[in-house]
Scaffold this motif. Structure first.
Motif, PDB file in Angstrom:
ATOM      1  N   ALA A  91      -7.215  41.277 -42.732  1.00 38.88           N
ATOM      2  CA  ALA A  91      -8.290  41.197 -41.985  1.00 38.88           C
ATOM      3  C   ALA A  91      -8.201  42.847 -41.055  1.00 38.88           C
ATOM      4  N   ILE A  92      -9.319  43.360 -40.621  1.00 36.16           N
ATOM      5  CA  ILE A  92      -9.694  44.183 -39.987  1.00 36.16           C
ATOM      6  C   ILE A  92      -9.802  44.647 -38.701  1.00 36.16           C
ATOM      7  N   GLY A  93      -9.165  45.482 -38.146  1.00 32.13           N
ATOM      8  CA  GLY A  93      -9.584  46.033 -36.686  1.00 32.13           C
ATOM      9  C   GLY A  93      -9.675  47.746 -36.773  1.00 32.13           C
ATOM     10  N   LEU A  94     -10.345  47.848 -35.079  1.00 30.86           N
ATOM     11  CA  LEU A  94     -10.570  49.125 -35.129  1.00 30.86           C
ATOM     12  C   LEU A  94      -9.900  49.555 -33.942  1.00 30.86           C
ATOM     13  N   ALA A  95      -9.948  51.010 -33.840  1.00 31.90           N
ATOM     14  CA  ALA A  95      -9.673  51.802 -32.685  1.00 31.90           C
ATOM     15  C   ALA A  95     -11.601  53.419 -32.464  1.00 31.90           C
ATOM     16  N   GLY A  96     -11.646  53.896 -31.164  1.00 28.97           N
ATOM     17  CA  GLY A  96     -12.513  54.290 -31.394  1.00 28.97           C
ATOM     18  C   GLY A  96     -12.698  55.675 -29.924  1.00 28.97           C
ATOM     19  N   SER A  97     -13.562  56.670 -29.759  1.00 26.35           N
ATOM     20  CA  SER A  97     -13.793  56.488 -28.700  1.00 26.35           C
ATOM     21  C   SER A  97     -15.036  56.225 -27.818  1.00 26.35           C
ATOM     22  N   MET A  98     -14.623  56.749 -26.505  1.00 22.22           N
ATOM     23  CA  MET A  98     -14.736  55.756 -25.638  1.00 22.22           C
ATOM     24  C   MET A  98     -15.615  56.168 -24.310  1.00 22.22           C
ATOM     25  N   GLN A  99     -16.404  55.395 -23.651  1.00 24.43           N
ATOM     26  CA  GLN A  99     -17.735  56.564 -22.470  1.00 24.43           C
ATOM     27  C   GLN A  99     -18.422  57.448 -22.965  1.00 24.43           C
ATOM     28  N   ASN A 100     -18.935  56.318 -24.454  1.00 24.67           N
ATOM     29  CA  ASN A 100     -20.170  56.894 -25.042  1.00 24.67           C
ATOM     30  C   ASN A 100     -20.956  56.092 -24.572  1.00 24.67           C
ATOM     31  N   LEU A 101     -22.316  56.727 -25.138  1.00 26.84           N
ATOM     32  CA  LEU A 101     -24.058  55.718 -24.662  1.00 26.84           C
ATOM     33  C   LEU A 101     -24.555  55.293 -26.202  1.00 26.84           C
ATOM     34  N   ILE A 102     -24.955  53.787 -26.487  1.00 34.28           N
ATOM     35  CA  ILE A 102     -25.388  53.772 -27.535  1.00 34.28           C
ATOM     36  C   ILE A 102     -26.465  52.879 -27.054  1.00 34.28           C
ATOM     37  N   ALA A 103     -27.893  52.747 -26.925  1.00 33.35           N
ATOM     38  CA  ALA A 103     -28.394  52.196 -27.210  1.00 33.35           C
ATOM     39  C   ALA A 103     -29.114  51.431 -28.212  1.00 33.35           C
ATOM     40  N   LEU A 104     -29.539  50.312 -27.773  1.00 31.28           N
ATOM     41  CA  LEU A 104     -29.444  49.485 -29.399  1.00 31.28           C
ATOM     42  C   LEU A 104     -31.460  48.798 -28.813  1.00 31.28           C
ATOM     43  N   ASP A 158     -16.462  59.315 -12.110  1.00 32.79           N
ATOM     44  CA  ASP A 158     -16.052  60.842 -12.648  1.00 32.79           C
ATOM     45  C   ASP A 158     -17.688  60.441 -13.570  1.00 32.79           C
ATOM     46  N   PRO A 159     -18.190  62.434 -13.778  1.00 40.74           N
ATOM     47  CA  PRO A 159     -19.078  62.614 -14.180  1.00 40.74           C
ATOM     48  C   PRO A 159     -19.369  61.703 -15.674  1.00 40.74           C
ATOM     49  N   ALA A 160     -18.268  62.081 -16.664  1.00 39.02           N
ATOM     50  CA  ALA A 160     -18.213  61.084 -18.040  1.00 39.02           C
ATOM     51  C   ALA A 160     -18.675  59.471 -17.900  1.00 39.02           C
ATOM     52  N   HIS A 161     -18.324  59.027 -16.495  1.00 35.28           N
ATOM     53  CA  HIS A 161     -19.215  57.315 -16.503  1.00 35.28           C
ATOM     54  C   HIS A 161     -20.502  57.207 -16.614  1.00 35.28           C
ATOM     55  N   SER A 162     -19.993  56.181 -17.757  1.00 34.34           N
ATOM     56  CA  SER A 162     -21.608  55.466 -18.667  1.00 34.34           C
ATOM     57  C   SER A 162     -22.192  54.997 -17.664  1.00 34.34           C
ATOM     58  N   ILE A 163     -21.981  54.726 -16.233  1.00 38.10           N
ATOM     59  CA  ILE A 163     -23.098  54.098 -15.286  1.00 38.10           C
ATOM     60  C   ILE A 163     -23.938  55.682 -14.796  1.00 38.10           C
ATOM     61  N   LEU A 164     -23.489  56.924 -14.488  1.00 38.83           N
ATOM     62  CA  LEU A 164     -24.669  57.760 -14.081  1.00 38.83           C
ATOM     63  C   LEU A 164     -25.563  57.827 -15.882  1.00 38.83           C
TER      64      LEU A 164
END
Length: 483
Positions: free
Chosen positions: A70-83, A126-132
């Motif tokens: 099995a595979i599990g993941l962790a990672g940095s948050m509050q990023n923005l990746i457009a697809l 917060d200025p880091a929030h992705s909504i902004l």
């Protein structure tokens, strides 16, 4: 059937692949560094394609790949990746630390959000929030056709999961950092999505950390040399993963991270958090009735690095001077070299040494900095309403025995320093997935050092802490020194 769990931890500076056996022992690991592009306009970006390249390189070094079940993941948050419509990233990944929106732009965007934003999300804007970033997408993806953007991801691990399975998903903790998640309903908030100009169809599906996203795709299995069709579990953002790894996932528990920056975090029953608070309130990635409370402060180990620069002494030598000084007098230090984010947000406040004497040398200044970091931890714990006993401390800055001592005395509580704190996020994901996989639970940290406070020094530290609070209030009243 294999007997190894592969955990991929996609951090902001490196990707780590860790193999665990059924007893919860890490049997192998490999790391690949990541590159970040930082520019003078405040932009902080990464090429998300390097996350997959780093995954391939790190996994290729691991033994027992045929035994992975099995595979599990962790990672940095509050990023923005457009697809794009094909699911491929468009443009760079915009990281949480991107600050190209100034305070005036943030204020203007705040006026376009509903007045109950804090109640909906559990957090102040917060200025880091992705909504902004979504509200000003043309600023973050200049020169790209915005009508070609058909979806978004918000976590580094989620971009890797997309390559592993073809699905767009997110965990509740990472979702709660976007400013688009309703912490009460545990779902995307339609009003906030409308304010950001995006539709629910463009958003990733919210799944618990232990949920199976999909079987590993054949193409990804071939690229990684792993068995075809093994389950890929969603995992969680790094803040949640570290919290579980530090055994702070039960109510009324807490831990501290001391790196270049720092934070304190813990778990509370969601009903007791009464958001919005001055700290971050994030959904637990597994248990919907609980919340993670996180208060990040901007300067921890960076203060020692600064002292090293101005004294032209390596950090290791500064610590030796501090140790040689014993319990000699030292000034009081306010660690606000970059402003502050928690327990109060003030971009203009700056640090200070108070009570300087011409007899103070590098050792006294170093001890003042270590004490100031410890006081910042206590200040944040108290502001967040998190318990102080016992406190697990992780991160590179927590490895110094002298820092551990100052923490124990500032808190007047035992301090627990795990030996392998850099693997806390991976251990946290193991703990989340072990019940689902039938693996043995890890019940406690191993190889830890416990530092007990000296009663006399703890009493003196408490008096100095009162002075620290008063000095902190005074520093905030001074005219700003930054433009």
């Amino acid at each position: 059937m294999g007997d190894k769990l592969l955990i991929l931890d996609v951090g902001s500076t490196a990707l780590k692949a860790v193999l665990y056996d059924r007893t919860g022992s890490a049997v192998a690991s490999a790391t690949r560094l990541l590159t970040t592009q930082t520019r003078s306009d405040g932009s902080v970006e990464q090429d998300s394609r390097q996350w997959w390249a780093a995954t391939q390189a790190a996994v290729s070094e691991l033994p027992f790949r045929a035994d992975v079940c099995a595979i599990g993941l962790a990672g940095s948050m509050q990023n923005l990746i457009a697809l794009s419509s094909t699911g491929e990233p468009i443009g760079p990944a915009i990281l949480y630390s991107d600050r190209r929106l100034d305070q005036h732009e943030v204020a203007a965007l705040r006026d376009r959000l509903p007045g109950d934003y804090g109640q909906r999300t559990g957090n102040h804007l917060d200025p880091a929030h992705s909504i902004l970033k979504l509200m000003r997408l043309e600023r973050f993806l200049p020169g790209l056709p915005l009508d070609a953007v058909t979806g978004f991801l918000f976590g580094a691990k989620d971009a890797v999961i997309k390559r592993l399975t073809g699905r767009s998903v997110i965990d509740p903790t990472t979702a709660a950092t976007t400013g688009l998640y309703n912490i009460g309903s545990g779902a995307w908030d339609e009003t906030l999505l409308a304010a950001a100009g995006v539709g629910s169809a463009q958003m990733p599906q919210i799944l618990a950390a232990d949920a199976v996203v999909a079987p590993l795709a054949d193409e990804a299995a071939a690229a990684l040399g792993l068995p075809r069709g093994i389950p890929v579990h969603n995992g969680a953002g790094d803040g949640a993963a570290a919290t579980w790894g530090a055994f702070a996932d039960a109510p009324n528990t807490a831990y501290a991270y001391i790196g270049t920056t720092g934070w304190v975090a813990g778990t509370m029953d969601l009903a007791d958090t009464c958001p919005p608070r001055d700290s971050y309130t994030l959904a637990d990635p597994v248990k919907g009735s609980r919340a993670l409370v996180i208060t990040p402060f901007l300067c921890a180990g960076a203060a020692l690095d600064w002292l090293s620069e101005i004294t032209s002494l390596p950090v290791e030598m500064l610590l030796e001077h501090a140790k040689a000084d014993g319990d000699g007098p030292h000034p009081l230090f306010l660690p606000y070299l970059f402003g502050e984010r928690s327990p109060f947000e003030d971009r203009a406040v700056r640090g200070a040494f108070l009570g300087l004497d011409r007899g103070h040398g590098p050792g006294a200044l170093c001890r003042a900095v270590l004490e100031g970091i410890a006081f910042a931890v206590r200040h944040n714990l108290e502001a967040a309403g998190l318990p102080r006993q016992p406190l697990t401390v992780i991160g590179g800055g927590a490895r110094s025995p002298l820092q551990q001592r100052f923490l124990a005395e500032a808190l007047n509580r035992p301090v627990i320093a795990p030996a392998a704190s850099q693997e806390m996020p991976a251990l946290g994901i193991y703990r989340m997935l072990a019940p689902r996989l039938g693996f043995e639970p890890v019940l406690q940290l191993t190889g830890s050092v416990t530092v007990e406070p000296n009663p006399a020094r703890a009493e003196a530290a408490d008096r100095r802490y009162r002075g620290y609070l008063a000095a902190s209030d005074f520093a905030r009243e001074l005219p700003p020194t930054m433009p």
